[in-house]
Write a protein that holds these residues in place. Structure first.
Motif, mmCIF file in Angstrom:
data_model
loop_
_atom_site.group_PDB
_atom_site.id
_atom_site.type_symbol
_atom_site.label_atom_id
_atom_site.label_comp_id
_atom_site.label_asym_id
_atom_site.label_seq_id
_atom_site.Cartn_x
_atom_site.Cartn_y
_atom_site.Cartn_z
ATOM 1 N N GLY A 242 4.128 -5.908 1.832
ATOM 2 C CA GLY A 242 5.466 -5.431 1.507
ATOM 3 C C GLY A 242 5.551 -3.928 1.613
ATOM 4 N N CYS A 243 6.669 -3.443 2.102
ATOM 5 C CA CYS A 243 6.841 -1.987 2.148
ATOM 6 C C CYS A 243 7.233 -1.454 0.769
ATOM 7 C CB CYS A 243 7.866 -1.589 3.203
ATOM 8 S SG CYS A 243 9.586 -1.863 2.746
ATOM 9 N N ASP A 244 7.791 -2.314 -0.087
ATOM 10 C CA ASP A 244 8.225 -1.929 -1.433
ATOM 11 C C ASP A 244 9.103 -0.694 -1.419
ATOM 12 O OD1 ASP A 244 8.453 -2.299 -4.185
ATOM 13 O OD2 ASP A 244 6.765 -0.980 -4.606
ATOM 14 N N MET A 245 9.929 -0.559 -0.419
ATOM 15 C CA MET A 245 10.924 0.502 -0.407
ATOM 16 C C MET A 245 11.826 0.303 -1.619
ATOM 17 S SD MET A 245 14.193 1.517 0.190
ATOM 18 C CE MET A 245 14.813 -0.121 0.348
ATOM 19 N N ASN B 94 7.653 4.572 0.810
ATOM 20 C CA ASN B 94 8.487 5.628 1.387
ATOM 21 C C ASN B 94 8.846 5.389 2.838
ATOM 22 O OD1 ASN B 94 5.667 6.030 1.752
ATOM 23 N ND2 ASN B 94 6.015 8.127 2.433
ATOM 24 N N ALA B 95 8.883 4.111 3.261
ATOM 25 C CA ALA B 95 9.310 3.774 4.625
ATOM 26 C C ALA B 95 9.648 2.291 4.689
ATOM 27 C CB ALA B 95 8.216 4.098 5.639
ATOM 28 N N PHE B 96 10.578 1.938 5.560
ATOM 29 C CA PHE B 96 10.884 0.543 5.833
ATOM 30 C C PHE B 96 9.897 -0.070 6.818
ATOM 31 C CE2 PHE B 96 14.992 1.614 4.069
ATOM 32 C CZ PHE B 96 15.552 0.413 3.660
ATOM 33 N N SER B 97 9.116 0.735 7.471
ATOM 34 C CA SER B 97 8.321 0.315 8.619
ATOM 35 C C SER B 97 7.080 -0.469 8.217
ATOM 36 C CB SER B 97 7.900 1.553 9.422
ATOM 37 O OG SER B 97 6.951 1.218 10.402
ATOM 38 N N MET B 98 6.958 -1.706 8.711
ATOM 39 C CA MET B 98 5.746 -2.476 8.468
ATOM 40 C C MET B 98 4.563 -1.909 9.245
ATOM 41 S SD MET B 98 6.479 -4.653 6.188
ATOM 42 C CE MET B 98 5.106 -5.789 6.233
ATOM 43 N N ILE B 99 4.825 -1.175 10.303
ATOM 44 C CA ILE B 99 3.737 -0.503 11.014
ATOM 45 C C ILE B 99 3.097 0.544 10.104
ATOM 46 C CG2 ILE B 99 3.193 1.049 12.940
ATOM 47 C CD1 ILE B 99 5.295 -0.483 14.572
ATOM 48 N N ARG B 100 3.921 1.293 9.381
ATOM 49 C CA ARG B 100 3.394 2.242 8.406
ATOM 50 C C ARG B 100 2.631 1.517 7.293
ATOM 51 N NH1 ARG B 100 6.213 6.866 7.315
ATOM 52 N NH2 ARG B 100 4.643 7.122 5.651
ATOM 53 N N VAL B 101 3.134 0.371 6.893
ATOM 54 C CA VAL B 101 2.440 -0.425 5.871
ATOM 55 C C VAL B 101 1.047 -0.805 6.360
ATOM 56 C CG1 VAL B 101 2.443 -2.619 4.603
ATOM 57 C CG2 VAL B 101 4.567 -1.310 4.838
ATOM 58 N N LEU B 102 0.946 -1.229 7.611
ATOM 59 C CA LEU B 102 -0.354 -1.607 8.164
ATOM 60 C C LEU B 102 -1.304 -0.411 8.198
ATOM 61 C CD1 LEU B 102 0.677 -3.931 11.136
ATOM 62 C CD2 LEU B 102 -0.161 -4.602 8.878
ATOM 63 N N GLU B 103 -0.784 0.741 8.567
ATOM 64 C CA GLU B 103 -1.623 1.941 8.597
ATOM 65 C C GLU B 103 -2.214 2.222 7.220
ATOM 66 O OE1 GLU B 103 -1.185 6.797 9.031
ATOM 67 O OE2 GLU B 103 0.578 5.514 9.251
ATOM 68 N N GLU B 104 -1.372 2.191 6.187
ATOM 69 C CA GLU B 104 -1.857 2.492 4.842
ATOM 70 C C GLU B 104 -2.743 1.372 4.302
ATOM 71 O OE1 GLU B 104 -1.198 5.642 3.332
ATOM 72 O OE2 GLU B 104 -0.727 5.811 5.459
ATOM 73 N N ALA B 105 -2.442 0.140 4.664
ATOM 74 C CA ALA B 105 -3.294 -0.978 4.246
ATOM 75 C C ALA B 105 -4.695 -0.824 4.824
ATOM 76 C CB ALA B 105 -2.673 -2.301 4.680
ATOM 77 N N PRO C 103 0.793 -1.239 0.000
ATOM 78 C CA PRO C 103 0.000 0.000 0.000
ATOM 79 C C PRO C 103 0.817 1.276 0.000
ATOM 80 C CG PRO C 103 -0.062 -1.051 2.163
ATOM 81 C CD PRO C 103 0.582 -2.028 1.227
ATOM 82 N N LEU C 104 1.988 1.283 0.633
ATOM 83 C CA LEU C 104 2.786 2.505 0.655
ATOM 84 C C LEU C 104 3.130 2.953 -0.759
ATOM 85 C CD1 LEU C 104 5.326 1.926 3.587
ATOM 86 C CD2 LEU C 104 3.535 3.651 3.502
ATOM 87 N N SER C 105 3.674 2.042 -1.559
ATOM 88 C CA SER C 105 4.085 2.431 -2.908
ATOM 89 C C SER C 105 2.891 2.582 -3.832
ATOM 90 C CB SER C 105 5.072 1.419 -3.484
ATOM 91 O OG SER C 105 4.485 0.146 -3.618
ATOM 92 N N ASN C 106 1.852 1.773 -3.647
ATOM 93 C CA ASN C 106 0.680 1.912 -4.507
ATOM 94 C C ASN C 106 0.057 3.297 -4.378
ATOM 95 O OD1 ASN C 106 1.052 -0.750 -5.253
ATOM 96 N ND2 ASN C 106 -0.526 -1.546 -3.889
ATOM 97 N N GLY D 163 0.636 6.421 -7.024
ATOM 98 C CA GLY D 163 -0.682 6.560 -7.633
ATOM 99 C C GLY D 163 -1.110 5.355 -8.438
ATOM 100 N N SER D 164 -0.675 4.170 -8.027
ATOM 101 C CA SER D 164 -0.948 2.972 -8.828
ATOM 102 C C SER D 164 -2.375 2.473 -8.680
ATOM 103 C CB SER D 164 0.033 1.852 -8.437
ATOM 104 O OG SER D 164 1.363 2.245 -8.694
ATOM 105 N N GLY D 165 -2.963 2.609 -7.500
ATOM 106 C CA GLY D 165 -4.323 2.146 -7.300
ATOM 107 C C GLY D 165 -4.507 1.475 -5.961
ATOM 108 N N LEU D 166 -5.696 0.908 -5.750
ATOM 109 C CA LEU D 166 -6.076 0.306 -4.473
ATOM 110 C C LEU D 166 -6.189 -1.217 -4.628
ATOM 111 C CD1 LEU D 166 -8.917 2.794 -3.431
ATOM 112 C CD2 LEU D 166 -6.458 2.947 -2.929
ATOM 113 N N PHE D 167 -5.332 -1.934 -3.947
ATOM 114 C CA PHE D 167 -5.366 -3.391 -3.994
ATOM 115 C C PHE D 167 -6.660 -3.912 -3.372
ATOM 116 C CE2 PHE D 167 -4.452 -7.415 -1.726
ATOM 117 C CZ PHE D 167 -4.199 -8.221 -2.825
#
Length: 469
Positions: free
Chosen positions: A324-327, A331-342, A296-299, A303-307
């Motif tokens: 995946g953070c897809d760093m 824009n972050a290594f943090s899986m916590i940030r990934v969860l937030e955006e997911a 979700p971070l990179s998507n 501007g790729s879209g919503l999984f």
């Protein structure tokens, strides 16, 4: 990893099942041990359970007592790019322009061994600081970058999946690798690294747009010769990419067909993004036992879209999903940030299907499956990620025999408002119930970040400790 037994005492939270199978009772998929003891020998869990039950079985074993924290299995990142450490967060319009302007020029530097070696130290330091203990990573088309990645992972005793990147078009000439050179170098690297220590090898066609049919044929030949290897790639990240794939593979009905045609779609196959997969493609992934990685971070950043998580978790055609953070697209290594955006992506998808936008497209079951509470979210980051990568016999929870990688979360750390927010749930050192622990975890994923990572342990040894704590 050899050594005498040791033990960690504290409050443990892990998973024994998929929460999507327990709708309305998701706590039944989790396990919370308020005062637990994890006994480790040679890097693996040899005993786990309530302290009062486990401790008498291990007299004399030295115990590290971690108080006022939640201990979870280490986070698993299913899609990340080792050679993009330095360009995370680079402005790049959308995917294809961003690759040409930022990514390929940076990745070319990884032909230099000293540069790749320095980058590997930064990369793994950042992973550990974010609580990530296992990753599936892309390197570059240079064998040097793959060697330095695996060598640094070996020094740190980390469980990783990676491999030389195959790309022979849609990149600068000096970035491309010929199909024959890719095959020969991949074979050499497989023999050198696969299942040596905790290293696992992935045959890695970067993405179909960047691979000719000849390159895909070489990947197929490698998978046939080395069926135990993983396969790692990208799929359906961006609408322009999908159009390019159709132009370059006119005999294939869709993007997934490219991988089916070359015998790659199956167990141990992971495709990053999968934002624009059709319903039929999701069903074929499910039938094949293939996996997708939700980034979700990179998507969002590109501007790729919503999984469509709700579609991927369809109980009739479930697809294995990792996060995946897809760093550095992320824009972050943090899986916590990934969860937030997911969570946010899931909520947007929920709205599209709950009938409030178009009643004729209402699908309440799929709408609900998009919603990420703490049980679903942290499952994907741990046991769910392990299952998606076919690592659940080794990782993902605290069952006996699993590798002892774990993360220690401080639920009060982070922005200054965090502690007062979390005090709504508890002010004690130990959450009393599993739901209370889950509520604290939701506070971490919705309000927190990598500052909530207090410690990260690899193979039963502390590999990271937050400074000043």
């Amino acid at each position: 990893m050899a050594g005498a037994s040791s033990a960690i005492r504290g409050s443990f939270f892990d998973f024994v099942d998929d929460p999507w199978k327990h709708q309305g009772r998701e706590h039944e998929a989790a396990r919370y041990t308020p005062d637990g003891l994890l006994v480790v020998k040679d890097g693996r869990v040899v005993d786990f359970g309530d302290f009062e039950e486990v401790a008498p079985r291990h007299p004399g074993v030295p115990i590290t007592h971690i108080k006022n924290r939640l201990i979870l299995p280490g986070f698993i990142d299913g899609h990340i790019h080792f050679p993009q450490v330095r360009v995370l967060g680079a402005y790049g319009s959308q995917l294809l322009d961003w690759l040409q302007n930022w990514i390929f020029p940076e990745e070319l530097k990884y032909r230099d061994r000293d540069y790749a070696r320095e980058a590997a130290k930064h990369f793994f330091d950042a992973l550990l600081a974010g609580g990530t203990t296992t990753c599936q990573a892309f390197t570059t088309s240079s064998p040097v970058s793959t060697e330095e990645f695996f060598d640094e992972a070996t020094r740190r005793e980390m469980r990783v999946i990676s491999g030389l990147t195959g790309i022979d078009r849609f990149a600068p000439d000096d970035f491309c690798i010929t199909p024959d050179d890719f095959y020969n170098e991949s074979e050499r690297l497989i023999e050198r690294y696969h299942r040596k220590g905790r290293n696992l090898y992935a045959i890695t066609p970067r993405f179909a747009v960047g691979c000719t049919s000849e390159m895909m044929d070489r990947c197929s030949q490698l998978k046939t010769k080395y069926p135990d290897c993983w396969v790692n790639t990208h799929i359906s990240e961006n609408p322009s990419e999908i159009r390019s794939a159709r132009e370059n593979y006119p005999d294939c009905t869709d993007y997934t067909h490219v991988h089916e045609k070359h015998g790659l779609l199956g167990p141990k196959f992971t495709a990053g993004h999968a934002v624009w997969l059709s319903n039929d493609e999701f069903r074929r992934f499910s039938k094949a036992g293939a996996s997708v990685c939700f980034c979700p971070l990179s998507n969002l950043f590109l501007g790729s879209g919503l999984f469509r998580l709700g579609r991927a978790t369809d109980p009739e055609h479930p697809v294995r999903v990792s996060l995946g953070c897809d760093m550095g697209g992320g824009n972050a290594f943090s899986m916590i940030r990934v969860l937030e955006e997911a969570y946010k992506v899931g909520m947007c998808n929920n709205t599209m299907l709950d009938g409030s936008v178009n009643p004729r497209e209402q699908d309440l079951a799929e709408a609900d499956r998009n919603k990420l509470g703490p049980y679903r979210a942290f499952y994907l980051a741990t046991l769910g990620g392990a299952r998606a990568l076919y690592l659940d016999e080794l990782l993902g929870n605290f069952d006996k025999g699993k590798e002892a990688d774990f993360v220690v979360l401080d639920w009060n750390a982070g922005q200054s408002a965090m502690r007062w927010h979390q005090s709504l749930i508890t002010t004690s050192e130990t959450p009393e119930t599993i739901d209370q622990a889950a509520q604290l975890l939701f506070g971490v994923m919705s309000v927190g970040d990598d500052r909530n990572i207090d410690e990260t342990w690899i193979a039963g040894k502390r590999a990271y400790k937050k400074a000043g704590v």
